[in-house]
Design a protein around this motif. Sequence first.
Motif, PDB file in Angstrom:
ATOM      1  N   PHE A  42       0.835  -1.206   0.000  1.00  0.00           N
ATOM      2  CA  PHE A  42       0.000   0.000   0.000  1.00  0.00           C
ATOM      3  C   PHE A  42       0.871   1.258   0.000  1.00  0.00           C
ATOM      4  N   LEU A  43       1.874   1.293   0.873  1.00  0.00           N
ATOM      5  CA  LEU A  43       2.756   2.452   0.958  1.00  0.00           C
ATOM      6  C   LEU A  43       3.598   2.599  -0.301  1.00  0.00           C
ATOM      7  N   ALA A  44       4.049   1.473  -0.863  1.00  0.00           N
ATOM      8  CA  ALA A  44       4.860   1.518  -2.078  1.00  0.00           C
ATOM      9  C   ALA A  44       4.057   2.066  -3.251  1.00  0.00           C
ATOM     10  N   TYR A  45       2.832   1.588  -3.403  1.00  0.00           N
ATOM     11  CA  TYR A  45       1.956   2.072  -4.479  1.00  0.00           C
ATOM     12  C   TYR A  45       1.690   3.566  -4.325  1.00  0.00           C
ATOM     13  N   ASP A  46       1.401   3.981  -3.093  1.00  0.00           N
ATOM     14  CA  ASP A  46       1.140   5.391  -2.832  1.00  0.00           C
ATOM     15  C   ASP A  46       2.377   6.245  -3.111  1.00  0.00           C
ATOM     16  N   SER A  47       3.547   5.722  -2.780  1.00  0.00           N
ATOM     17  CA  SER A  47       4.796   6.459  -2.983  1.00  0.00           C
ATOM     18  C   SER A  47       5.059   6.703  -4.464  1.00  0.00           C
ATOM     19  N   ILE A  48       4.796   5.692  -5.301  1.00  0.00           N
ATOM     20  CA  ILE A  48       5.039   5.824  -6.737  1.00  0.00           C
ATOM     21  C   ILE A  48       3.931   6.633  -7.412  1.00  0.00           C
ATOM     22  N   LYS A  49       2.686   6.336  -7.071  1.00  0.00           N
ATOM     23  CA  LYS A  49       1.554   7.036  -7.693  1.00  0.00           C
ATOM     24  C   LYS A  49       1.590   8.528  -7.414  1.00  0.00           C
ATOM     25  N   ASN A  50       1.943   8.900  -6.188  1.00  0.00           N
ATOM     26  CA  ASN A  50       1.934  10.308  -5.782  1.00  0.00           C
ATOM     27  C   ASN A  50       3.341  10.894  -5.670  1.00  0.00           C
ATOM     28  N   ALA A  51       4.255  10.343  -6.487  1.00  0.00           N
ATOM     29  CA  ALA A  51       5.655  10.785  -6.416  1.00  0.00           C
ATOM     30  C   ALA A  51       5.817  12.272  -6.708  1.00  0.00           C
ATOM     31  N   ASP A  52       4.967  12.811  -7.586  1.00  0.00           N
ATOM     32  CA  ASP A  52       5.085  14.226  -7.963  1.00  0.00           C
ATOM     33  C   ASP A  52       4.120  15.115  -7.187  1.00  0.00           C
ATOM     34  N   LYS A  53       3.467  14.559  -6.159  1.00  0.00           N
ATOM     35  CA  LYS A  53       2.514  15.333  -5.365  1.00  0.00           C
ATOM     36  C   LYS A  53       3.072  15.587  -3.968  1.00  0.00           C
ATOM     37  N   ASP A  54       2.513  16.584  -3.310  1.00  0.00           N
ATOM     38  CA  ASP A  54       2.893  16.916  -1.925  1.00  0.00           C
ATOM     39  C   ASP A  54       4.385  17.176  -1.777  1.00  0.00           C
ATOM     40  N   ILE A  55       4.985  17.764  -2.810  1.00  0.00           N
ATOM     41  CA  ILE A  55       6.398  18.127  -2.733  1.00  0.00           C
ATOM     42  C   ILE A  55       6.511  19.601  -2.382  1.00  0.00           C
ATOM     43  N   ALA A  56       7.232  19.884  -1.330  1.00  0.00           N
ATOM     44  CA  ALA A  56       7.475  21.273  -0.935  1.00  0.00           C
ATOM     45  C   ALA A  56       8.983  21.506  -0.948  1.00  0.00           C
ATOM     46  N   ILE A  57       9.452  22.261  -1.937  1.00  0.00           N
ATOM     47  CA  ILE A  57      10.867  22.601  -2.000  1.00  0.00           C
ATOM     48  C   ILE A  57      11.222  23.435  -0.767  1.00  0.00           C
ATOM     49  N   ALA A  58      12.486  23.336  -0.343  1.00  0.00           N
ATOM     50  CA  ALA A  58      12.943  24.090   0.831  1.00  0.00           C
ATOM     51  C   ALA A  58      12.540  25.554   0.718  1.00  0.00           C
ATOM     52  N   GLY A  59      11.825  26.034   1.722  1.00  0.00           N
ATOM     53  CA  GLY A  59      11.359  27.414   1.728  1.00  0.00           C
ATOM     54  C   GLY A  59       9.898  27.555   1.374  1.00  0.00           C
ATOM     55  N   GLU A  60       9.323  26.504   0.728  1.00  0.00           N
ATOM     56  CA  GLU A  60       7.908  26.551   0.373  1.00  0.00           C
ATOM     57  C   GLU A  60       7.039  26.065   1.537  1.00  0.00           C
ATOM     58  N   ARG A  61       5.769  26.458   1.483  1.00  0.00           N
ATOM     59  CA  ARG A  61       4.830  26.041   2.523  1.00  0.00           C
ATOM     60  C   ARG A  61       4.443  24.576   2.328  1.00  0.00           C
ATOM     61  N   VAL A  62       4.405  23.813   3.417  1.00  0.00           N
ATOM     62  CA  VAL A  62       4.026  22.399   3.376  1.00  0.00           C
ATOM     63  C   VAL A  62       2.533  22.272   3.640  1.00  0.00           C
ATOM     64  N   ASN A  63       1.830  21.585   2.726  1.00  0.00           N
ATOM     65  CA  ASN A  63       0.378  21.448   2.863  1.00  0.00           C
ATOM     66  C   ASN A  63      -0.043  20.078   3.388  1.00  0.00           C
ATOM     67  N   LYS A  64       0.836  19.095   3.315  1.00  0.00           N
ATOM     68  CA  LYS A  64       0.466  17.739   3.727  1.00  0.00           C
ATOM     69  C   LYS A  64       0.301  17.662   5.234  1.00  0.00           C
ATOM     70  N   SER A  65      -0.682  16.865   5.661  1.00  0.00           N
ATOM     71  CA  SER A  65      -0.972  16.697   7.079  1.00  0.00           C
ATOM     72  C   SER A  65       0.117  15.869   7.768  1.00  0.00           C
ATOM     73  N   LEU A  66       0.538  16.336   8.946  1.00  0.00           N
ATOM     74  CA  LEU A  66       1.498  15.568   9.738  1.00  0.00           C
ATOM     75  C   LEU A  66       0.900  14.233  10.179  1.00  0.00           C
ATOM     76  N   PHE A  67      -0.414  14.213  10.372  1.00  0.00           N
ATOM     77  CA  PHE A  67      -1.062  12.978  10.809  1.00  0.00           C
ATOM     78  C   PHE A  67      -0.906  11.877   9.763  1.00  0.00           C
ATOM     79  N   LYS A  68      -0.972  12.227   8.472  1.00  0.00           N
ATOM     80  CA  LYS A  68      -0.841  11.227   7.419  1.00  0.00           C
ATOM     81  C   LYS A  68       0.546  10.608   7.407  1.00  0.00           C
ATOM     82  N   THR A  69       1.565  11.425   7.609  1.00  0.00           N
ATOM     83  CA  THR A  69       2.913  10.869   7.637  1.00  0.00           C
ATOM     84  C   THR A  69       3.133  10.055   8.923  1.00  0.00           C
TER      85      THR A  69
END
Length: 210
Positions: free
Chosen positions: A82-109
């Motif tokens: 499940f985690l592997a599929y999610d990692s590959i499927k959403n590889a280009d999502k929820d990326i915050a470059i250093a200095g950008e605002r992070v939108n992903k929930s801490l609870f999910k991680t």
Amino acid sequence: MSLYFAYVMVGLAIAMPIGAITIEMTKQGLKNGFMHGWAVGFGGMTIDLILIFALYFGLANILAIPYIQMPLWIVGAIFLFFLAYDSIKNADKDIAIAGERVNKSLFKTYRNGLLVAVSPGNLVFWISVFGTVLSNSYAGSESSSFIIVAMGIITGILLHDIGLLTIVSITRKIMNRHMIKMTSILAGILLFGFGFYFLYEFYIGIQAFL
């Protein structure tokens, strides 16, 4: 104190090899920063602490039964797939470059850390590390030693996580979005590998009964 520091080193030594938790921590740390990587590690340590108390009260004897261990390999493989599929499927999502605002929930991680930690490999680790201590833990005179050993190992794992995420945070500053995406894909592939290893262990267990 010497017992405590000895098991701090044991915790560090056990945490050093690359495993599913390390991969997930690194991936989340690169994509969303130190706190999200730490959330994965904290999820893993939550399970570790629960297992410490469960083992102290006799869970080790139950988990030593082959009929109990074998289904756990399947459950662990499903979680990792499940985690592997999610990692590959959403590889280009929820990326915050250093200095950008992070939108992903801490609870999910944090949840991801819990899922990775609930695996046979982690359960077997705690049984093996605490096996010798558990043999004496039911005697009142040894209960304090058990707590010292447990806290020493947890401290060692904590130091490893902080060191790893510090390196990841520094590395993240020089990585662009594409590099982080490829890292997430690689993490997914490695998690699939761990999942197939769990299935292999299940197969070996089945063969032993035939």
